[in-house]
Design a protein around this motif. Structure first.
Motif: not given
Length: 364
Positions: A252-261
């Protein structure tokens, strides 16, 4: 001049939520308390059978440490159980009241722990003296041959760090798209298992110097049976659901996928076999007892269970999540988590076990 005390930052401090607020550990740790209460008789029995009074302090003071004490109130329940068990042991051997020992209890956790809340909550009529001992239990905390009994409950599953390979993009253990190991590839699972074994060995090596010969370590950790897959552990399923909520927020663009990774939970659920192998490799302690105990399931409704799990995990992980993602996402994240828990099969499929280990310091 006395030798300097070695001070090393052995592990990252990940404190539980302090205070007495809605998401505080003190209000959301009834699960851990149930475990402490459930094993009271086993610990009393173990101390009666395995604690040699002759190895206790000649000054008539018994030194006890609860390591990973957090902010209470569970640590006081565990300490009182141990004190009562030792007193029962003395009285069963004919010691009269005037010859009973005194107890000095050291409550240990990282320096960032909310010790203010801990000490404000001390039982007023306790039958022991108490002091705080800040620092990582993965390293030395006490002088040589100082402690008689060490207790730790639901703390050693926290790793000193996320395994380095898991955060390395070039490693086969890199955990892209997940925040936990349980449903990841074999290399990721192995990295977590190896980190747990290394951390437990550090813990035991430090305690081997601090605990008197014949002294005891009472170790409680959440775990699994030797045959249970990681994907069936209740908490592991819950952490995977939390990870899916973070990935939803990334989409949803609330956080970045890189942050989750780049985010991984530093917790590991050991089997009895893994724990036993590490104790044997360490070599300083005899493993006197090892039990894998199922925890009784709650009779609450699914919504009640989901809310309790959501609050419980928030109390434990909020510091870590806030540090990595910022505090702004927390309410939305845990609302989504609570909703997914209610719709999931975690309460039907998830397995919950506690490992109880009694270790005795070898004579040499």
């Amino acid at each position: 001049m006395a030798g300097a005390v070695q001070s090393v930052n052995f592990s990252k401090a990940l404190p539980m939520n302090g205070g007495h607020g809605l998401y505080s550990y003190s209000k959301n740790s009834t699960y851990q308390k149930k475990v402490i209460v459930a094993v009271k008789e086993l610990i009393t029995e173990a101390i009666a059978e395995k604690l040699d009074i002759c190895v206790l302090s000649s000054s008539n003071t018994i030194c006890v440490s609860d390591m990973g004490c957090s902010v209470g109130p569970n640590t006081f329940v565990a300490v009182q159980n141990i004190v009562e068990a030792v007193l029962n042991k003395y009285q069963s051997q004919g010691h009269d009241h005037s010859r009973l020992p005194e107890f000095q209890v050291f409550l240990n956790d990282h320096a960032l722990n909310d010790f203010n809340t801990l000490f404000k909550s001390l039982p007023p009529n306790r039958n022991y003296y108490v002091a705080g001992m800040p620092g990582s239990f993965h390293g030395r905390l006490f002088p040589n041959d100082f402690l008689h009994i060490v207790h730790t409950s639901y703390a050693l599953q926290w790793l000193s760090q996320v395994p380095k390979e898991v955060e390395n993009v070039s490693s086969p253990a890199w955990n892209k798209g997940r925040i936990y190991y349980s449903s990841a590839g074999d290399q990721t699972v192995k990295a977590y298992a190896d980190q747990f074994a290394e951390d437990l060995d550090c813990f035991l090596h430090a305690r081997a110097q601090e605990v008197v010969c014949g002294g005891l370590i009472i170790l409680m950790v959440p775990g699994r049976t030797d045959t249970s897959p990681h994907t069936r552990v209740f908490s592991n399923i819950s952490y995977d659901i939390l990870g899916s909520c973070l990935m939803d927020m990334a989409k949803m663009g609330i956080i970045s996928e890189e942050k989750v990774d780049s985010f991984n939970i530093p917790i590991y659920f050991s089997s009895p076999q893994e724990l036993e192998a590490t104790v044997e490799r360490n070599g300083y302690f005899n493993l006197e007892r090892l039990e894998c105990l199922p925890l009784e399931k709650s009779q609450d409704t699914i919504p009640q269970k989901a809310r309790a799990v959501s609050y419980h995990i928030r109390a434990g992980l909020e510091f870590l999540l806030k540090e990595h993602f910022g505090h702004e996402i927390l309410d939305e994240l845990f609302d989504s988590f609570n909703e997914k828990l209610e719709k999931s099969e975690v309460f039907q499929l998830g397995l919950t076990y506690s490992l109880l280990a009694l270790l005795k310091r070898k004579e040499t």
